[in-house]
Write an enzyme that holds these catalytic residues in place. Structure first.
Site, PDB file in Angstrom:
ATOM      1  N   ASP A 138      -7.061   4.399  -4.534  1.00  0.00           N
ATOM      2  CA  ASP A 138      -7.673   4.269  -3.199  1.00  0.00           C
ATOM      3  C   ASP A 138      -8.284   5.645  -2.935  1.00  0.00           C
ATOM      4  O   ASP A 138      -8.525   6.401  -3.894  1.00  0.00           O
ATOM      5  CB  ASP A 138      -6.619   3.886  -2.138  1.00  0.00           C
ATOM      6  CG  ASP A 138      -7.259   3.426  -0.825  1.00  0.00           C
ATOM      7  OD1 ASP A 138      -7.727   2.284  -0.756  1.00  0.00           O
ATOM      8  OD2 ASP A 138      -7.335   4.235   0.131  1.00  0.00           O
ATOM      9  N   LYS A 198       0.858  -1.191   0.000  1.00  0.00           N
ATOM     10  CA  LYS A 198       0.000   0.000   0.000  1.00  0.00           C
ATOM     11  C   LYS A 198       0.887   1.232   0.000  1.00  0.00           C
ATOM     12  O   LYS A 198       2.025   1.166   0.459  1.00  0.00           O
ATOM     13  CB  LYS A 198      -0.858   0.012   1.271  1.00  0.00           C
ATOM     14  CG  LYS A 198      -2.068   0.908   1.180  1.00  0.00           C
ATOM     15  CD  LYS A 198      -3.226   0.201   0.516  1.00  0.00           C
ATOM     16  CE  LYS A 198      -4.378   1.128   0.231  1.00  0.00           C
ATOM     17  NZ  LYS A 198      -5.578   0.373  -0.206  1.00  0.00           N
TER      18      LYS A 198
HETATM   19  P1  NDP Z   1     -12.937   7.907  -2.690  1.00  0.00           P
HETATM   20  O1  NDP Z   1     -11.863   8.910  -2.497  1.00  0.00           O
HETATM   21  O2  NDP Z   1     -13.490   7.692  -4.050  1.00  0.00           O
HETATM   22  O3  NDP Z   1     -14.163   8.211  -1.710  1.00  0.00           O
HETATM   23  C1  NDP Z   1     -14.015   8.282  -0.304  1.00  0.00           C
HETATM   24  C2  NDP Z   1     -15.320   8.747   0.256  1.00  0.00           C
HETATM   25  O4  NDP Z   1     -15.325   8.680   1.682  1.00  0.00           O
HETATM   26  C3  NDP Z   1     -15.589  10.198  -0.081  1.00  0.00           C
HETATM   27  O5  NDP Z   1     -16.965  10.366  -0.253  1.00  0.00           O
HETATM   28  C4  NDP Z   1     -15.071  10.912   1.158  1.00  0.00           C
HETATM   29  O6  NDP Z   1     -15.624  12.195   1.337  1.00  0.00           O
HETATM   30  C5  NDP Z   1     -15.573   9.979   2.231  1.00  0.00           C
HETATM   31  N1  NDP Z   1     -14.922  10.241   3.507  1.00  0.00           N
HETATM   32  C6  NDP Z   1     -15.541  10.654   4.623  1.00  0.00           C
HETATM   33  N2  NDP Z   1     -14.706  10.830   5.626  1.00  0.00           N
HETATM   34  C7  NDP Z   1     -13.497  10.538   5.172  1.00  0.00           C
HETATM   35  C8  NDP Z   1     -12.225  10.530   5.779  1.00  0.00           C
HETATM   36  N3  NDP Z   1     -12.024  10.874   7.058  1.00  0.00           N
HETATM   37  N4  NDP Z   1     -11.203  10.136   5.018  1.00  0.00           N
HETATM   38  C9  NDP Z   1     -11.404   9.819   3.737  1.00  0.00           C
HETATM   39  N5  NDP Z   1     -12.589   9.814   3.119  1.00  0.00           N
HETATM   40  C10 NDP Z   1     -13.639  10.167   3.834  1.00  0.00           C
HETATM   41  O7  NDP Z   1     -12.357   6.535  -2.108  1.00  0.00           O
HETATM   42  P2  NDP Z   1     -12.863   5.047  -2.395  1.00  0.00           P
HETATM   43  O8  NDP Z   1     -14.329   5.020  -2.568  1.00  0.00           O
HETATM   44  O9  NDP Z   1     -11.987   4.466  -3.420  1.00  0.00           O
HETATM   45  O10 NDP Z   1     -12.477   4.357  -1.006  1.00  0.00           O
HETATM   46  C11 NDP Z   1     -13.381   4.246   0.092  1.00  0.00           C
HETATM   47  C12 NDP Z   1     -12.907   3.144   1.022  1.00  0.00           C
HETATM   48  O11 NDP Z   1     -12.880   1.907   0.308  1.00  0.00           O
HETATM   49  C13 NDP Z   1     -11.509   3.314   1.600  1.00  0.00           C
HETATM   50  O12 NDP Z   1     -11.463   2.731   2.883  1.00  0.00           O
HETATM   51  C14 NDP Z   1     -10.641   2.478   0.655  1.00  0.00           C
HETATM   52  O13 NDP Z   1      -9.447   2.076   1.260  1.00  0.00           O
HETATM   53  C15 NDP Z   1     -11.574   1.319   0.402  1.00  0.00           C
HETATM   54  N6  NDP Z   1     -11.334   0.517  -0.806  1.00  0.00           N
HETATM   55  C16 NDP Z   1     -11.256   1.084  -2.036  1.00  0.00           C
HETATM   56  C17 NDP Z   1     -11.072   0.290  -3.159  1.00  0.00           C
HETATM   57  C18 NDP Z   1     -11.056   0.855  -4.525  1.00  0.00           C
HETATM   58  O14 NDP Z   1     -10.950   0.057  -5.471  1.00  0.00           O
HETATM   59  N7  NDP Z   1     -11.173   2.154  -4.725  1.00  0.00           N
HETATM   60  C19 NDP Z   1     -10.899  -1.164  -3.034  1.00  0.00           C
HETATM   61  C20 NDP Z   1     -11.076  -1.674  -1.699  1.00  0.00           C
HETATM   62  C21 NDP Z   1     -11.260  -0.843  -0.636  1.00  0.00           C
HETATM   63  P3  NDP Z   1     -14.838  13.495   0.784  1.00  0.00           P
HETATM   64  O15 NDP Z   1     -14.976  13.439  -0.688  1.00  0.00           O
HETATM   65  O16 NDP Z   1     -15.546  14.627   1.427  1.00  0.00           O
HETATM   66  O17 NDP Z   1     -13.423  13.338   1.247  1.00  0.00           O
HETATM   67  O1  2IT Z   2      -7.890  -1.438  -0.716  1.00  0.00           O
HETATM   68  C1  2IT Z   2      -7.840  -1.930  -1.866  1.00  0.00           C
HETATM   69  O2  2IT Z   2      -7.963  -3.143  -2.052  1.00  0.00           O
HETATM   70  C2  2IT Z   2      -7.646  -1.025  -3.000  1.00  0.00           C
HETATM   71  N1  2IT Z   2      -7.575   0.180  -2.798  1.00  0.00           N
HETATM   72  C3  2IT Z   2      -7.499  -1.576  -4.387  1.00  0.00           C
HETATM   73  C4  2IT Z   2      -6.096  -2.060  -4.617  1.00  0.00           C
HETATM   74  C5  2IT Z   2      -5.791  -2.478  -6.035  1.00  0.00           C
HETATM   75  O3  2IT Z   2      -4.620  -2.801  -6.263  1.00  0.00           O
HETATM   76  O4  2IT Z   2      -6.668  -2.489  -6.897  1.00  0.00           O
END
Ligand code: NDP
Ligand code: 2IT
Length: 444
Positions: free
Chosen positions: A166, A126
């Site tokens: 992420d 990561k």
């Molecule tokens: P994004 O940046 O697309 O979205 C994050 C969302 O969470 C935003 O709406 C953000 O609001 C909100 N948020 C609220 N509070 C917080 C905070 N304290 N810190 C960060 N964000 C906050 O991220 P993802 O949707 O990609 O990721 C969301 C979660 O899913 C994370 O935990 C990530 O690690 C996990 N994840 C993501 C994957 C992926 O493929 N993208 C895969 C597996 C897990 P705002 O816009 O106001 O910041």
């Molecule tokens: O938390 C996660 O699994 C991710 N942000 C996706 C990682 C990836 O390599 O697609």
């Protein structure tokens, strides 16, 4: 003291001020207690747990960049290459002001088990930075991404370490980073996943984490005699994971009624308007407060609150520790039957225990959100064979992977006498392959 307790104590002592990393390690090692106790002598001799909790490599570097006014800023960049026993390091890059080494280590540690659960040959890593993409111009984002990659390129490659998106890292950032890697290395290779479709990206990667979350949730509910159709769902977040979780939930006939960002949350009793949400977040990159302009009957509240809404299912899809024990109490009081984590470690340990004790079906993020990284691995396969698969092909593989993950963790929980405890099941099922590969490869 038992071996598990000794290693937990060492992790706390050796890694001060990294509470999220302690939390992730505690959850995993507590779950593994039964397996470790059965092999304690051999594991101790090989220092297996110490090797599991110490990253193979931790990179921390300076990222200077120039803003639109000519001011220079300095951020810190990270890449933690945690475990390469079963494949090249794989995991996302988080861009958020809260990022520090402990956050990246907790995410990297989780990623090791998650990637193992996918059944695909990917190790865990990561990275990210404390850079805040909010409010920055496209040129400033590009300047940051290019500077970040100018250091990171030395440590990554299609067969060594393959980062992805992420929080705060989406298609735009991956594009700028890919361009800079190609420019510096002079190599056109699948060094990042989540790429645009015109330069090696995979169909369905954008949707994969949210869709995968729903495929697993549907299967888990089905195996517990519950139909997802018609269920009311509370979702947190309004980013990549939340948006495509809402989309797939609607396709399955369920009704997501909430979403949130870091400033506030929406309750739309008629069901979230997905087109409006996508326009606000994916096109305008705006605040969720705008949602009321599209849906005057919806409620918008500042602060935190999605878990206070009456819902059958909760899908936390924002960030770590966003669902605490008070939230868990509200969910239980409102008759919530299942919590499946779209985000990484969104539920505190105390809240997880409370939910499980009160009969709520609970699937941890390392299983429930594994669809994103699994589809990243499918993107790597397509890049290697220089072919692109159709949306249907990738989506059907994703579906198969998620259903499989559920059955594997369900079986592991049963095998060790923890039927229905999907936290224990996920950790044991993820651990088994990694420990087997580590043991076969000797002391490295
Ligand atoms: P994004 O940046 O697309 O979205 C994050 C969302 O969470 C935003 O709406 C953000 O609001 C909100 N948020 C609220 N509070 C917080 C905070 N304290 N810190 C960060 N964000 C906050 O991220 P993802 O949707 O990609 O990721 C969301 C979660 O899913 C994370 O935990 C990530 O690690 C996990 N994840 C993501 C994957 C992926 O493929 N993208 C895969 C597996 C897990 P705002 O816009 O106001 O910041
Ligand atoms: O938390 C996660 O699994 C991710 N942000 C996706 C990682 C990836 O390599 O697609």
């Amino acid at each position: 003291m038992s071996y598990v307790d000794e290693v937990i104590a060492q992790v706390v002592e050796k890694n001060p001020a990294q509470p999220e990393f302690h939390q992730a390690v505690k959850e995993v090692l507590e779950s593994l207690r039964v397996v470790v106790e059965a092999n304690e002598e051999a594991y101790r001799k090989d220092a297996l747990l110490e090797r599991l909790v110490n990253p193979e490599r931790q990179l921390v570097f300076r990222v200077p960049w120039v803003d639109d006014k000519g001011q220079v800023h300095v951020n810190t960049g990270y890449r933690v290459q945690f475990n390469s026993a079963i494949g090249p390091y794989k995991g996302g890059l988080r861009l958020h002001p809260s990022v520090n080494l402990g956050i990246i280590k907790f995410l990297g540690f989780e990623q090791v088990f998650k990637n193992s659960l996918t059944g695909l040959p990917i190790g865990g890593g990561k990275g990210g930075s404390d850079f805040d993409p909010k409010g920055k111009s496209d040129r400033e984002i590009m300047a940051f991404c290019q500077s970040f990659m100018t250091e990171l390129y030395k440590y990554i490659g299609a067969d060594t370490d393959v980062p992805a998106g992420d929080i705060g890292t989406g298609a735009r950032e991956i594009g700028y980073m890919f361009g800079q890697y190609k420019r510096i290395r002079g190599v056109y290779e699948g060094v990042l996943t989540g790429k645009g479709l015109s330069y090696g990206g995979s169909l369905a990667r954008t949707e994969a984490t949210g869709y995968g979350l729903l495929y697993l949730t549907q299967e888990m509910l089905k195996c517990n005699g519950i139909d997802i159709a018609g269920k009311v769902i509370a979702v947190s977040g309004a980013g990549n994971v939340a948006i495509y979780a809402i989309e797939k939930a609607q396709q399955m006939g369920a009704k997501p009624v909430t979403c949130s960002d870091s400033t506030g949350w929406v309750y739309d009793p008629d069901g979230i308007d997905l087109a409006a949400l996508k326009e606000i977040k994916e096109v305008k990159r705006a605040r969720l407060s705008e949602y009321k302009n599209y849906r005057p009957n919806a409620e918008y509240h500042e602060g935190k609150g999605v878990w206070s809404v009456k819902a059958d299912i909760a899908l936390p899809c924002a960030t770590q520790n966003e669902l605490d024990v008070k939230d868990a109490e509200m969910l239980v009081a409102n008759g919530c039957m299942a919590v499946c984590e779209g985000a990484n470690m969104p539920t505190t340990l105390e809240a997880t225990e409370y939910l499980q004790k009160n009969g709520v079906l609970f699937v941890p993020g390392k299983a429930a959100n594994a669809g994103g990284v699994a589809t990243s691995a499918l993107e790597m396969s397509q890049n290697s064979e220089r072919l692109s698969w159709t949306f249907e092909e990738v989506d059907s593989k994703l579906q198969g992977i998620m259903v499989n993950i559920f059955h594997n963790l369900d079986a592991a929980a049963k095998k060790y006498g923890f039927e229905g405890n999907y936290v224990v099941g996920a950790n044991i099922a993820g651990f088994e392959k990694v420990v087997d590969a580590m043991t076969a490869q000797g002391i490295v």
